[in-house]
Scaffold this motif. Structure first.
Motif, PDB file in Angstrom:
ATOM      1  N   ASN A 102      13.152  10.288  40.980  1.00  0.00           N
ATOM      2  CA  ASN A 102      13.662  11.498  41.644  1.00  0.00           C
ATOM      3  C   ASN A 102      12.756  12.690  41.334  1.00  0.00           C
ATOM      4  OD1 ASN A 102      16.097  10.423  42.821  1.00  0.00           O
ATOM      5  ND2 ASN A 102      16.929  10.313  40.739  1.00  0.00           N
ATOM      6  N   THR A 103      12.613  13.556  42.332  1.00  0.00           N
ATOM      7  CA  THR A 103      11.848  14.788  42.133  1.00  0.00           C
ATOM      8  C   THR A 103      12.777  15.878  41.614  1.00  0.00           C
ATOM      9  OG1 THR A 103      12.307  15.614  44.362  1.00  0.00           O
ATOM     10  CG2 THR A 103      10.395  14.142  44.109  1.00  0.00           C
ATOM     11  N   ALA A 109      19.433  19.020  44.239  1.00  0.00           N
ATOM     12  CA  ALA A 109      20.350  18.724  45.347  1.00  0.00           C
ATOM     13  C   ALA A 109      21.591  17.986  44.839  1.00  0.00           C
ATOM     14  CB  ALA A 109      19.633  17.891  46.407  1.00  0.00           C
ATOM     15  N   MET A 110      21.394  17.132  43.846  1.00  0.00           N
ATOM     16  CA  MET A 110      22.535  16.409  43.267  1.00  0.00           C
ATOM     17  C   MET A 110      23.509  17.363  42.577  1.00  0.00           C
ATOM     18  SD  MET A 110      20.631  13.138  41.543  1.00  0.00           S
ATOM     19  CE  MET A 110      19.399  12.209  42.447  1.00  0.00           C
ATOM     20  N   ALA A 111      22.983  18.478  42.086  1.00  0.00           N
ATOM     21  CA  ALA A 111      23.836  19.426  41.369  1.00  0.00           C
ATOM     22  C   ALA A 111      24.954  19.947  42.260  1.00  0.00           C
ATOM     23  CB  ALA A 111      22.989  20.576  40.832  1.00  0.00           C
ATOM     24  N   LEU A 199      25.856  19.939  33.188  1.00  0.00           N
ATOM     25  CA  LEU A 199      24.785  19.168  33.814  1.00  0.00           C
ATOM     26  C   LEU A 199      24.386  19.767  35.155  1.00  0.00           C
ATOM     27  CD1 LEU A 199      22.916  16.709  33.890  1.00  0.00           C
ATOM     28  CD2 LEU A 199      24.840  15.384  34.865  1.00  0.00           C
ATOM     29  N   ALA A 200      25.379  20.138  35.983  1.00  0.00           N
ATOM     30  CA  ALA A 200      25.079  20.719  37.294  1.00  0.00           C
ATOM     31  C   ALA A 200      24.321  22.033  37.139  1.00  0.00           C
ATOM     32  CB  ALA A 200      26.369  20.937  38.073  1.00  0.00           C
ATOM     33  N   THR A 201      24.725  22.854  36.180  1.00  0.00           N
ATOM     34  CA  THR A 201      24.035  24.135  35.942  1.00  0.00           C
ATOM     35  C   THR A 201      22.585  23.909  35.534  1.00  0.00           C
ATOM     36  OG1 THR A 201      26.108  25.200  35.280  1.00  0.00           O
ATOM     37  CG2 THR A 201      24.070  26.249  34.588  1.00  0.00           C
ATOM     38  N   ASN A 202      22.362  22.938  34.657  1.00  0.00           N
ATOM     39  CA  ASN A 202      21.001  22.663  34.191  1.00  0.00           C
ATOM     40  C   ASN A 202      20.132  22.068  35.292  1.00  0.00           C
ATOM     41  OD1 ASN A 202      21.677  23.614  31.651  1.00  0.00           O
ATOM     42  ND2 ASN A 202      22.113  21.574  30.821  1.00  0.00           N
ATOM     43  N   LEU A 203      20.709  21.236  36.125  1.00  0.00           N
ATOM     44  CA  LEU A 203      19.921  20.615  37.204  1.00  0.00           C
ATOM     45  C   LEU A 203      19.508  21.636  38.262  1.00  0.00           C
ATOM     46  CD1 LEU A 203      21.797  17.226  37.801  1.00  0.00           C
ATOM     47  CD2 LEU A 203      19.644  17.606  36.582  1.00  0.00           C
ATOM     48  N   MET A 209      14.641  20.905  36.710  1.00  0.00           N
ATOM     49  CA  MET A 209      14.375  19.871  35.711  1.00  0.00           C
ATOM     50  C   MET A 209      13.793  18.639  36.386  1.00  0.00           C
ATOM     51  SD  MET A 209      17.774  20.032  33.291  1.00  0.00           S
ATOM     52  CE  MET A 209      17.101  18.856  32.130  1.00  0.00           C
ATOM     53  N   SER A 210      12.867  18.016  35.705  1.00  0.00           N
ATOM     54  CA  SER A 210      12.349  16.732  36.185  1.00  0.00           C
ATOM     55  C   SER A 210      13.354  15.634  35.852  1.00  0.00           C
ATOM     56  CB  SER A 210      11.002  16.428  35.527  1.00  0.00           C
ATOM     57  OG  SER A 210      11.191  16.235  34.122  1.00  0.00           O
TER      58      SER A 210
END
Length: 305
Positions: A102-103, A109-111, A199-203, A209-210
């Motif tokens: 994943n890029t 986008a997953m966030a 996790l969503a905030t960090n992504l 994030m990579s």
């Protein structure tokens, strides 16, 4: 022996009153179909009927409790099943996020999807009943189990994404000496919701994030998710088991209630054949007393002079 007029009238009135009382009592029995109208009719039967009546009233209340409790447990089961389905979607996303190909844009986008599922989990966990009470807060039904915002003025204070309820159960009486918990708690969901929010905030970043940098958080969230899903699934199974127990109790109590009603009929039901004989006897007694009273009242000493 001579009988004074006043004594004669008193005797006749007493006889008429006795006969009329018996006649009225028989008519009352026949109109209601019940042999025991008052304790003096049959003391032992009256006591047994009173006890059966109390048992039937208690049984009726237990049946009402079981009906209301089954409805609540079905509702809780439906909500927990919905919660489980949302967590399955979260798991699919986390498995996708664990792919190292994943890029950073894919991870960001997953966030957004994780935030939507986080909100859905929060909404379900903070469900209320028709009276506005929170379902999954234990006995703290006036506060959401997983608040989305902090409230330092609450008693005790509320911290966002930290379980604000308690672990106590709301017991409902469903039989003599038998109680069943009417609620389940969702204390395990708070940690998961908080982890998803982090996790969503960090992504989303910045910075983005990579996939490699996000792997430790994704793996930790996935492990926590599996643990939470196992706990919720176990609670769904417990709710199903409770409903089976309630069905058995309801069937047993229905059989006991039917037995009580049959016993009440046996003890209190009127034998119309015997009652008809007594009705006829009292009717004849009243008529005979009235005729005798009329005949004697018309007698005079001048009739024999």
């Amino acid at each position: 022996m001579r009988i004074a007029s006043t004594q004669f009238h008193a005797i006749m009135n007493s006889s008429l009153q006795t006969a009329n009382t018996g006649l009225a009592h028989v008519i009352e029995q026949m109109s209601s179909g019940q042999r025991v109208q008052r304790p003096s009719d049959d003391t032992i039967a009256s006591m047994r009927l009173s006890r059966l009546s109390r048992e039937e009233a208690a049984m009726s209340q237990y049946q009402d409790n079981i009906g209301a409790l089954r409805s609540r447990l079905r509702n809780n089961e439906t909500l927990l099943t919905s919660l489980n389905q949302d967590m399955l979607q979260v798991r699919d996303l986390l498995v996708w996020a664990a792919d190292g190909a994943n890029t950073p844009a894919d991870m960001a986008a997953m966030a957004s999807s994780l935030e939507s599922l986080r909100d859905s989990l929060l909404h379900t966990a903070n469900s209320r009943d028709s009276e506005g009470h929170f379902l999954f807060s234990g006995t703290f039904t006036d506060r959401p189990p997983i608040p989305a915002v902090s409230d330092a003025l609450a008693t005790p204070p509320i911290t966002a994404f930290v379980y604000a309820g308690n672990m106590a159960t709301q017991e409902v009486a469903v039989g003599p000496g038998v109680t069943v918990p009417a609620n389940v708690t969702l204390e395990e969901m708070a940690a998961l919701v908080k982890q998803l929010d982090t996790l969503a905030t960090n992504l989303k970043g910045p910075p983005l994030m990579s996939a490699a940098a996000a792997q430790p958080q994704v793996a930790a969230t996935l492990n926590l998710l599996d643990t939470t899903m196992n706990s919720v699934t176990s609670k769904i199974g417990s709710l199903g088991g409770l409903q089976t127990v309630l069905q058995t109790l309801e069937d047993n109590q229905a059989a006991v209630s039917l037995s009580n009603k049959q016993a009440s009929l046996t003890l209190g039901q009127l034998d119309y054949g015997e009652a008809a004989v007594r009705l006829n006897s009292y009717t004849i007694a009243v008529q005979a007393t009235q005729k005798a009273y009329g005949r004697v009242s018309n007698l005079s000493l001048f009739d024999v002079l």
